[in-house]
Scaffold this motif. Structure first.
Motif, short mmCIF file in Angstrom:
data_model
loop_
_atom_site.label_atom_id
_atom_site.label_comp_id
_atom_site.label_asym_id
_atom_site.label_seq_id
_atom_site.Cartn_x
_atom_site.Cartn_y
_atom_site.Cartn_z
N UNK A 267 3.11 8.18 12.29
CA UNK A 267 2.12 7.16 11.91
C UNK A 267 1.48 7.51 10.57
N UNK A 268 1.14 8.81 10.38
CA UNK A 268 0.54 9.23 9.11
C UNK A 268 1.50 9.01 7.95
N UNK A 269 2.79 9.35 8.17
CA UNK A 269 3.78 9.15 7.12
C UNK A 269 3.96 7.68 6.79
N UNK A 270 3.95 6.81 7.79
CA UNK A 270 4.09 5.38 7.57
C UNK A 270 2.89 4.83 6.79
N UNK A 271 1.67 5.27 7.15
CA UNK A 271 0.48 4.82 6.42
C UNK A 271 0.52 5.27 4.97
N UNK A 272 0.94 6.55 4.75
CA UNK A 272 1.03 7.06 3.38
C UNK A 272 2.08 6.29 2.59
N UNK A 273 3.22 5.98 3.20
CA UNK A 273 4.27 5.21 2.51
C UNK A 273 3.77 3.80 2.21
N UNK A 274 3.05 3.18 3.12
CA UNK A 274 2.54 1.83 2.91
C UNK A 274 1.53 1.82 1.76
#
Length: 153
Positions: free
Chosen positions: A135-142
């Motif tokens: 989830x953290x990686x997805x938020x950072x990528x977004x």
């Protein structure tokens, strides 16, 4: 009548005890004779080993090994060391048996309820950690995509 019955029972018990004692005594005597025979044969063997050989040559330390006559032996069974059967069985069966017992103990311990619960807890914790990281990686990528101005797909 009762006194005669009690005396007869006591006599019967006494006879049975005497018979058992005599049979045990006879068995003990047989064992003693067998041990005496074995002791006599061992004493004879010991006498043969201790007696000096009549044809033995005196040991001389000044002989050169090249000058010693060679003895040709047809059967080298007397030259091989005698290994007891018990030692051979212990070596051939003992080590694999110990390994199998250790493997069985490890397997039994790995499959115990305590171990399964510990593994289940660790797996569940790792799944939660990886889900949180994803989830953290997805938020950072977004956020990166929005900062770079890339349109959503």
């Amino acid at each position: 009548m009762v006194a005669g019955g009690a005396a007869g029972a006591a006599l019967l018990v006494l006879v049975v005890l005497l018979a058992v004692t005599l049979s045990r005594l006879a068995a003990t005597r047989r064992q003693l004779r067998a041990l005496e025979d074995r002791l006599g044969s061992l004493a004879d063997r010991l006498d043969l080993l201790e007696a000096p050989a009549a044809d033995a040559e005196p040991e001389e330390s000044y002989l050169v090994p090249e000058a010693l006559p060679l003895r040709i032996v047809e059967d080298d069974a007397d030259l091989r060391p005698a290994v007891p059967d018990r030692l051979v069985l212990s070596a051939t069966l003992g080590e694999p048996l110990v390994k199998a017992a250790a493997f069985g103990h490890g397997l039994r311990r790995a499959l115990s309820a305590r171990s399964r619960n510990r593994i289940w807890f660790e797996v569940r914790r790792e799944v939660r950690r990886s889900r949180k990281q994803r989830r953290q990686d997805m938020k950072a990528a977004y956020r990166r995509m929005q900062a770079e101005g890339v349109q959503e797909l």
